[in-house]
Design an enzyme around this catalytic site. Structure first.
Site, mmCIF file in Angstrom:
data_model
loop_
_atom_site.group_PDB
_atom_site.id
_atom_site.type_symbol
_atom_site.label_atom_id
_atom_site.label_comp_id
_atom_site.label_asym_id
_atom_site.label_seq_id
_atom_site.Cartn_x
_atom_site.Cartn_y
_atom_site.Cartn_z
ATOM 1 N N GLY A 1 9.441 4.345 2.797
ATOM 2 C CA GLY A 1 8.074 3.966 3.541
ATOM 3 C C GLY A 1 6.513 3.868 2.734
ATOM 4 O O GLY A 1 6.129 4.213 1.993
ATOM 5 N N SER A 2 6.028 3.176 3.865
ATOM 6 C CA SER A 2 4.675 3.172 3.451
ATOM 7 C C SER A 2 4.001 1.485 4.207
ATOM 8 O O SER A 2 4.649 1.503 5.247
ATOM 9 C CB SER A 2 4.063 2.402 1.904
ATOM 10 O OG SER A 2 2.557 3.015 1.496
ATOM 11 N N ARG A 3 2.763 0.595 3.629
ATOM 12 C CA ARG A 3 2.358 -0.736 4.366
ATOM 13 C C ARG A 3 2.244 -1.905 3.841
ATOM 14 O O ARG A 3 1.895 -1.467 3.052
ATOM 15 C CB ARG A 3 1.333 0.188 5.002
ATOM 16 C CG ARG A 3 0.127 -0.522 6.032
ATOM 17 C CD ARG A 3 -0.613 -0.271 6.295
ATOM 18 N NE ARG A 3 -1.717 -1.016 6.360
ATOM 19 C CZ ARG A 3 -3.341 -0.178 6.113
ATOM 20 N NH1 ARG A 3 -3.201 0.886 6.253
ATOM 21 N NH2 ARG A 3 -4.510 -1.315 5.785
ATOM 22 N N ILE B 1 0.642 -1.245 -0.050
ATOM 23 C CA ILE B 1 -0.314 -0.111 -0.077
ATOM 24 C C ILE B 1 1.123 1.403 -0.280
ATOM 25 O O ILE B 1 1.671 1.531 0.738
ATOM 26 C CB ILE B 1 -1.141 0.103 1.356
ATOM 27 C CG1 ILE B 1 -1.770 -1.033 1.242
ATOM 28 C CG2 ILE B 1 -1.910 1.645 1.032
ATOM 29 C CD1 ILE B 1 -2.854 -1.533 2.258
#
Length: 208
Positions: free
Chosen positions: A171-173, A141
């Site tokens: 950076g994220s999920r 995501i």
């Protein structure tokens, strides 16, 4: 080791640094050029740190699932573990279980902070890995900074547990679903490492 697909970013940062350094030297260190050269060096160093992809010895086993991402578990619900990756984390994602990639679906969306519940509508890439225990969904995501999801694998590829399958830049999920044959072993707030941290173990009444 540097992550696959990061070379253009590193080349651009290093080239800009070299250009400003040469111009600074040629003009007797004009303050703004000297400052730009130092900023370029800092940016290049950041890129090297961010795009690092350390080798990790993966203990492959059907008895457990491992984390697909470095980061912190920010939510566990409906047999789905949500892992937030901070800028300082390694951002290469790995297969949590061995199997065959049955489907990869890219979905356009927004760029809300990845730790928000509304980020479910963000840009994403969904892997369906068909394992001996059923389908496992791994979802990359995008967030406010991470707007580039990279895929290393293709549909019908066989992947081993811990194999690199993609990366999210800056950076994220990553979310991963856990089949009902497994018990979740991590808690909200726990730090995890891709390819190393066990996030679920097979239930005692199952053979493997």
């Amino acid at each position: 080791m540097i992550a696959k697909g990061s070379e253009p970013w590193l080349f651009a940062a290093a080239s800009a640094t070299a250009l400003f350094a040469i111009l600074s030297w040629a003009t007797d260190s004009l303050p703004f050029l000297n400052h730009a050269a130092h900023m370029g060096m800092a940016l290049t160093f950041f890129m090297v740190i961010f795009f690092r992809d350390p080798e990790r010895k993966v203990e492959i086993s059907d008895a457990y699932m491992i984390s697909p991402a470095d980061g912190t578990v920010i939510d566990i619900r409906d047999r789905k573990i949500c892992i937030f990756m901070f800028l300082q984390n390694v951002h290469v994602n790995r297969a949590p279980i061995s199997g065959k990639i049955r489907e990869i679906t890219y979905k356009k969306g927004g760029y809300l902070p990845a730790f928000c519940k509304d980020s479910e509508r963000n840009e994403r890439n969904e892997f369906i890995i068909h394992s001996k225990y059923g389908d496992v969904e791994v979802t990359q995501i995008a967030g406010t900074i991470a707007r580039r999801i990279v895929t290393y694998s293709n549909v019908n590829d066989s992947v081993e547990q811990g194999q690199r399958i993609g990366m999210i830049r800056f950076g994220s999920r990553v979310d991963v679903t856990i089949p009902h044959d497994f018990d979740i072993t991590v808690c909200k707030g726990e730090r995890v490492l891709a390819g190393k941290t066990v996030i679920a173990t097979i239930k005692n009444d199952r053979d493997f």
